[in-house]
Design a protein around this motif. Structure first.
Motif, PDB file in Angstrom:
ATOM      1  N   ASN A 118       0.828  -1.202   0.000  1.00 54.26           N
ATOM      2  CA  ASN A 118       0.000   0.000   0.000  1.00 54.26           C
ATOM      3  C   ASN A 118       0.867   1.259   0.000  1.00 54.26           C
ATOM      4  O   ASN A 118       0.571   2.243  -0.685  1.00 54.26           O
ATOM      5  N   HIS A 119       1.963   1.219   0.769  1.00 55.50           N
ATOM      6  CA  HIS A 119       2.866   2.355   0.855  1.00 55.50           C
ATOM      7  C   HIS A 119       3.453   2.692  -0.517  1.00 55.50           C
ATOM      8  O   HIS A 119       3.627   3.872  -0.861  1.00 55.50           O
ATOM      9  N   LEU A 120       3.754   1.664  -1.300  1.00 54.36           N
ATOM     10  CA  LEU A 120       4.382   1.875  -2.605  1.00 54.36           C
ATOM     11  C   LEU A 120       3.392   2.221  -3.716  1.00 54.36           C
ATOM     12  O   LEU A 120       3.775   2.816  -4.722  1.00 54.36           O
ATOM     13  N   GLY A 138      14.925   3.209  -9.870  1.00 52.75           N
ATOM     14  CA  GLY A 138      14.816   2.072  -8.957  1.00 52.75           C
ATOM     15  C   GLY A 138      13.546   2.115  -8.141  1.00 52.75           C
ATOM     16  O   GLY A 138      12.924   1.062  -7.889  1.00 52.75           O
ATOM     17  N   TYR A 139      13.136   3.306  -7.726  1.00 51.34           N
ATOM     18  CA  TYR A 139      11.907   3.423  -6.932  1.00 51.34           C
ATOM     19  C   TYR A 139      10.685   3.094  -7.790  1.00 51.34           C
ATOM     20  O   TYR A 139       9.741   2.447  -7.322  1.00 51.34           O
ATOM     21  N   GLU A 140      10.712   3.522  -9.053  1.00 49.65           N
ATOM     22  CA  GLU A 140       9.619   3.169  -9.966  1.00 49.65           C
ATOM     23  C   GLU A 140       9.547   1.654 -10.162  1.00 49.65           C
ATOM     24  O   GLU A 140       8.448   1.083 -10.271  1.00 49.65           O
ATOM     25  N   ALA A 141      10.712   0.996 -10.183  1.00 48.57           N
ATOM     26  CA  ALA A 141      10.737  -0.463 -10.298  1.00 48.57           C
ATOM     27  C   ALA A 141      10.124  -1.107  -9.061  1.00 48.57           C
ATOM     28  O   ALA A 141       9.409  -2.124  -9.155  1.00 48.57           O
ATOM     29  N   LEU A 142      10.393  -0.522  -7.886  1.00 51.63           N
ATOM     30  CA  LEU A 142       9.776  -1.016  -6.654  1.00 51.63           C
ATOM     31  C   LEU A 142       8.256  -0.935  -6.740  1.00 51.63           C
ATOM     32  O   LEU A 142       7.541  -1.872  -6.371  1.00 51.63           O
ATOM     33  N   GLN A 143       7.757   0.194  -7.230  1.00 55.77           N
ATOM     34  CA  GLN A 143       6.313   0.378  -7.353  1.00 55.77           C
ATOM     35  C   GLN A 143       5.705  -0.639  -8.315  1.00 55.77           C
ATOM     36  O   GLN A 143       4.622  -1.177  -8.059  1.00 55.77           O
TER      37      GLN A 143
END
Length: 224
Positions: A118-120, A138-143
């Protein structure tokens, strides 16, 4: 677990492989968690609001998912690419455990699993600001990975159960935000010096972000 200053991507990957095996063993044996609050306060930060009975009833698998959730939601002081290694490894471990474990084994852990997802994926939660293009990628990949895990859970557990759990997590997030707002208002009255210092730090951080963004935009215009 995984949250180690200066940890390398290789070490994170090795930790994931080891913890996948450990998680499956914990699930197969239905091992109970025997944590001690006093021995590792940081490791037990999610247990502050739980009763002794709830803590004693927690399984080792639940504890693993809770620690992974903490790592993913923890805001790093430095938003550089290396700061994402533990988060990426934690999300990979969640995916690796959610895929093969029986649904009935995952259900008691669903809240802990849904919190970082949910956080992502919550559009109301802005991604961390960073001038590091590798960090942003990298953060977009996490999402994207979080969305994939949500799709997997929806397929395995059903849409209704996932929606209900998501609603519970979002309600808890709203309640925590409101509690923090009330606490800040009370602090502004009871301790104006501390409140003023908090506002000063926030203002300074905003100035730094504006300066970084201005430098980044100027570099783009100059073709850097």
């Amino acid at each position: 677990m995984l949250r180690v200053p200066g940890v390398s991507e290789e070490l994170c990957a090795q930790a994931v492989r080891d913890l996948v095996i450990l998680g499956r063993l914990c699930a197969a044996g239905n091992l109970q968690w025997r944590g001690n609050r006093t021995s590792a306060p940081e490791a037990e930060e999610d247990e502050d609001e739980l009763s002794d009975d709830e803590i004693s009833a927690k399984t080792a698998l639940q504890y693993i998912f809770e620690r992974l959730s903490n790592i993913i939601r923890h805001e790093s002081a430095i938003n550089k690419a290396a700061a994402l290694f533990p988060k990426t490894a934690s999300l990979q471990l969640i995916a690796a455990l959610c895929n093969p474990l029986p649904v009935e084994t995952l259900k008691p852990c669903l809240t802990a699993i849904m919190q970082p997802l949910n956080h992502l994926t919550d559009s109301a939660i802005l991604p961390p600001h960073s001038t590091d293009a590798t960090f942003r990628t990298g953060y977009e990949a996490l999402q994207s990975t979080a969305q994939e895990i949500l799709a997997l859970l929806q397929k395995r557990m059903g849409t209704t159960e996932l929606i209900n759990e998501k609603a519970k997590v979002e309600k808890a997030v709203r309640e925590r935000r409101e509690e923090r707002r009330v606490k800040r208002r009370l602090e502004a009255v009871s301790d104006p010096v501390r409140d003023g210092e908090r506002k000063r730090r926030k203002h300074e951080a905003a100035k730094v972000r504006r300066k970084e963004k201005s430098t980044e935009e100027r570099g783009k215009r100059r073709g850097w």
